[in-house]
Enzyme design. Structure first.
Site, PDB file in Angstrom:
ATOM      1  N   GLU A   3       0.818  -1.218   0.000  1.00 35.10           N
ATOM      2  CA  GLU A   3       0.000   0.000   0.000  1.00 35.10           C
ATOM      3  C   GLU A   3       0.856   1.274   0.000  1.00 35.10           C
ATOM      4  O   GLU A   3       0.813   2.077   0.942  1.00 35.10           O
ATOM      5  CB  GLU A   3      -0.957   0.003   1.197  1.00 35.10           C
ATOM      6  CG  GLU A   3      -2.047  -1.034   1.085  1.00 35.10           C
ATOM      7  CD  GLU A   3      -3.157  -0.851   2.143  1.00 35.10           C
ATOM      8  OE1 GLU A   3      -2.946  -0.121   3.131  1.00 35.10           O
ATOM      9  OE2 GLU A   3      -4.232  -1.435   1.953  1.00 35.10           O
ATOM     10  N   GLU A   5      -6.750  -7.648  -0.095  1.00 35.08           N
ATOM     11  CA  GLU A   5      -7.111  -7.467   1.316  1.00 35.08           C
ATOM     12  C   GLU A   5      -8.553  -7.007   1.440  1.00 35.08           C
ATOM     13  O   GLU A   5      -8.987  -6.093   0.729  1.00 35.08           O
ATOM     14  CB  GLU A   5      -6.250  -6.389   1.976  1.00 35.08           C
ATOM     15  CG  GLU A   5      -4.810  -6.733   2.196  1.00 35.08           C
ATOM     16  CD  GLU A   5      -4.089  -5.610   2.946  1.00 35.08           C
ATOM     17  OE1 GLU A   5      -4.753  -4.864   3.692  1.00 35.08           O
ATOM     18  OE2 GLU A   5      -2.875  -5.469   2.749  1.00 35.08           O
TER      19      GLU A   5
HETATM   20  C1  GLA Z   1      -3.980  -2.226   5.131  1.00 35.52           C
HETATM   21  C2  GLA Z   1      -2.608  -2.850   5.254  1.00 35.52           C
HETATM   22  C3  GLA Z   1      -2.600  -4.056   6.126  1.00 35.52           C
HETATM   23  C4  GLA Z   1      -3.431  -3.823   7.345  1.00 35.52           C
HETATM   24  C5  GLA Z   1      -4.834  -3.453   6.941  1.00 35.52           C
HETATM   25  C6  GLA Z   1      -5.760  -3.269   8.112  1.00 35.52           C
HETATM   26  O1  GLA Z   1      -4.742  -2.782   4.144  1.00 35.52           O
HETATM   27  O2  GLA Z   1      -2.065  -3.159   3.999  1.00 35.52           O
HETATM   28  O3  GLA Z   1      -1.257  -4.338   6.483  1.00 35.52           O
HETATM   29  O4  GLA Z   1      -2.861  -2.793   8.092  1.00 35.52           O
HETATM   30  O5  GLA Z   1      -4.768  -2.238   6.265  1.00 35.52           O
HETATM   31  O6  GLA Z   1      -7.060  -2.930   7.687  1.00 35.52           O
END
Ligand code: GLA
Ligand code: GLA
Length: 683
Positions: free
Chosen positions: A142, A298
């Site tokens: 991210e 995710e």
């Molecule tokens: C992001 C991050 C993860 C985690 C999630 C929690 O997507 O990439 O590592 O922190 O948020 O919602």
């Protein structure tokens, strides 16, 4: 269909790992993203490397039949790196350092960070590139999620280099930025700084370049790692996780460098527009790489930990939200994370395997979802399902939300409001920059395209010439790619197509008040209703934001303002142009107004819903021959579709969907073709 999660075995002792793999198999997990935050475990000190544990985990996963989406682990530099090389740390606009203790505390332009990250990525790549478990590469994590921009001295040097490459001569920069204004003329690139704390607003043209630079620095980090993976011989797909409509990174420019688009999506369970907003995100992501299924890397099984209040998902919502991803092009459903953390900032964040264990709603839904997805078999690639193009553009987003404009605009909200009308009607929409609008679409909607590049204007013009129906909204075609007015004022590119000119933007009060005396202390707070204006269309509609004073050169006036300063002037126009038609709306209609205008556009362009006549709250989407229906309402609904159940092949003419119920149906022709596949899936 891939099914799995981020897996952080380094947070647990080794005796848990076998249990993890056993339970993964029970849940139908076939892939995990491994090692995303493992840098300090892999490289505990600068000159020490520990891969033994990772070797063991990967081998165990492989033996268990679980694929690995292997991370390059560069997202959170270890403590020794910050202590030894403080120049890797980023800074904010006040010059304050972002210190370690969290994650993402790296300046993307820091040569030291890049050197350390490159070595880590190289060692991981060379060690595991040939491992049969590794089927994909997860670069960093991210990018920009927490740190939206870095103003450090490393950024200053990189920014000057980036500007020199872009403009070559300082005169060209001065012209592009309009530095004759407020004595900003530069004599050399060495005089340019990042937009650090200043007494008042920064030059908006410079801000636009700053945002491009910021996006580019993050992209450079990705590309550096991608090159390392390729040099090590990687043949697996390489990607990094996007975050839907994430303002700091222009994903339309990143997408060509991803082998597959991966997205993270966390629908806000308290939002009344949750379903619409997550559908928007998935359509945006699908539109980044037409024809290629994307991966949801995710989502949460239940509650997150990072909003003000974090309610879990109602029963069935997990399956319904996952189905929405599949319906809109995903070939993988993954979670953050596999096993809920015992310690750290995310110990309250849900996971596939919760603290409370397997006798839980979460685990049962996780296992059910794994079975559902596993039964789907191979799905058709998302094709050109959409006949509607909704124009959404990052550079426009950056420019239109700069300060010093007639009115404050929430661009994403405007675009989502228009999206909502088509979503509610079951009409597929691609979400694209203006350059991507072509004759594969029948209808294009550009709700608010303040910054319009020459190529974008040409594409929209060609689209109408060739027979398309275009709607442009207010505050469109105002500036060029440098955020400067063109000769001739506004609507200089699309005016001839639209048959109207804008005399004045007619800003309306936006319902916010300004607190504090100094500019630095300025804070906006909601203060009652925004100023509205009425216009006479489909029984009388309300508009907000602006009521532009239009001069109609050569267009039919479909509605006029019936009150406000622009009373009597055109509010909605249509012009037959070339083989197509172009509409212009001079205000932002409210939901009912958008719905009425959308209905008129749908009728004019002949676009059709995927399925006719579904009740409100029942979502439908098509993906090639796959039609998905999701009941987001609180009551049973009856759905009639002439097709075959995607998993069993059984006919599904008629079905009752319970709340959150999902139907995956293949259209009759495809069902016939796929009959053998479906039959073997049931045997
Ligand atoms: C992001 C991050 C993860 C985690 C999630 C929690 O997507 O990439 O590592 O922190 O948020 O919602
Ligand atoms: C002040 C400044 C001017 C101009 C105006 C705009 O008066 O002195 O230079 O910025 O504000 O309202």
């Amino acid at each position: 269909m891939l099914y799995g999660a981020d897996y952080n075995p380094d947070q647990w002792s080794e005796d848990v790992w076998d249990d993890d793999i056993r339970l993964m198999r029970e849940a139908g997990v076939n892939i995990v993203s491994l090692g995303i935050f493992s840098w300090s475990k892999i490289q505990p000190t600068e000159h020490e490397w520990d891969f033994a544990w990772l070797d063991t985990v990967i081998d165990k996963l492989h033996a268990g039949g679980i694929h690995v989406n292997l991370a390059t682990a560069t997202a959170s530099p270890p403590p020794w790196a910050s202590a030894t090389y403080p120049d890797i740390l980023p800074a904010d606009e006040n010059g304050a350092t972002y210190w370690p203790g969290s994650r993402q505390h790296f300046a993307p332009s820091s040569p030291t960070y890049r050197r350390l990250a490159a070595e880590l990525a190289r060692r991981i790549a060379e060690r595991y590139v040939g491992h049969p478990a590794v089927v994909m590469w997860h670069v960093n994590n991210e990018y920009g999620c927490h740190l939206h921009a870095d103003y450090s001295d490393n950024a200053r040097e990189a920014y000057r280099r980036w500007l020199r490459e872009k403009y070559t001569s300082i005169d060209a920069l001065n012209r592009a930025w309009g530095t004759a204004f407020w004595s900003q003329r530069y004599a050399a690139f060495e005089e340019v700084f990042p937009p650090r704390l200043a007494p008042y607003s920064h030059n908006p043209s410079s801000m636009l370049d700053w945002r491009r630079f910021t996006s580019d620095m993050l992209l450079e980090c990705y590309l550096m790692e991608r090159e390392i993976l390729l040099a090590a011989g990687a043949t697996q797909p390489i990607s990094t996780n996007f975050m839907g409509p994430f303002k700091p990174a222009d994903y339309s420019r990143w997408a060509p460098h991803m082998d597959v688009i991966a997205d993270d999506c966390y629908p806000d369970q308290t939002s009344p527009t949750r379903v619409r907003d997550s559908a928007f995100q998935r359509d945006l992501i699908r539109s980044l790489k037409p024809g290629v299924p994307w991966l949801l890397w995710e989502q949460a099984t239940d509650a997150v930990n990072w909003r003000h209040a974090n309610p879990g998902k109602a029963p069935g919502v997990l399956a319904a939200e996952s189905a929405q991803s599949v319906a809109r092009g995903a070939d993988g459903i993954m979670f953050f994370q596999w096993r809920q953390s015992r310690a750290g900032s995310e110990k309250f964040h849900s996971a596939m395997l919760p603290h409370a264990g397997t006798d839980t709603k979460i685990w049962r839904e996780v296992v059910d979802l794994g079975a559902t997805l596993g039964g789907l078999g191979e799905l058709p690639a998302p094709g050109r399902d959409a006949r509607v193009a909704l124009v959404f553009d990052w550079e426009n987003w950056w420019a239109v939300e700069e300060r010093d404009h007639p009115v404050t605009v929430d661009y994403l909200a405007v675009v989502r409001d228009w999206y909502g009308a088509f979503h509610a009607r079951g009409i597929m929409v691609d979400i694209v920059p203006p350059e991507k609008v072509d004759d594969g679409y029948d209808l294009a909607v550009a709700p608010l395209l303040y910054l319009l590049r020459d190529d974008g204007a040409e594409a929209l013009t060609r689209f109408v010439d060739a027979g398309g129906t275009l709607l442009a909204g207010p505050f469109t075609d105002v500036v060029d790619e440098h955020d400067q007015f063109r000769d001739g004022g506004f609507l200089t590119q699309l005016g001839p197509v639209l048959g109207v000119r804008v005399e004045d933007f007619g800003a309306l009060g936006d319902g916010t008040r300004v607190d504090g005396s100094g500019v630095g202390a300025m804070a906006h707070a909601a203060d009652g209703a925004a100023e509205t204006v009425r216009f006479g269309f489909a029984g009388g509609q309300t508009g907000t934001l602006m009521a532009e004073a239009l001069t109609v050169a050569d267009a039919e006036v479909l509605a006029r303002f019936t009150d406000g300063r622009a009373v009597g002037r055109a509010a909605l126009t249509r012009r037959m142009h070339g083989a197509g038609q172009s509409w212009y709306v001079a205000t932002l209609p409210d939901a009912a107004g958008i719905a009425a205008v959308a209905d008129a556009l749908i009728a004019a362009s002949g676009v059709r819903p995927v399925v006719e006549g579904l009740p409100e709250g029942v979502e439908v989407a098509s993906r090639g021959d796959l039609v998905t229906v999701i009941n987001h309402t609180a009551r049973d609904v009856e759905v009639r579709i002439d097709g075959a159940d995607a998993a069993t092949g059984a006919a599904v003419e008629h079905r009752i969907l319970e709340p959150q119920g999902v139907m995956f149906a293949l259209a009759p022709r495809a069902a016939a073709e796929r009959a053998p596949v479906a039959a073997s899936a049931t045997s």
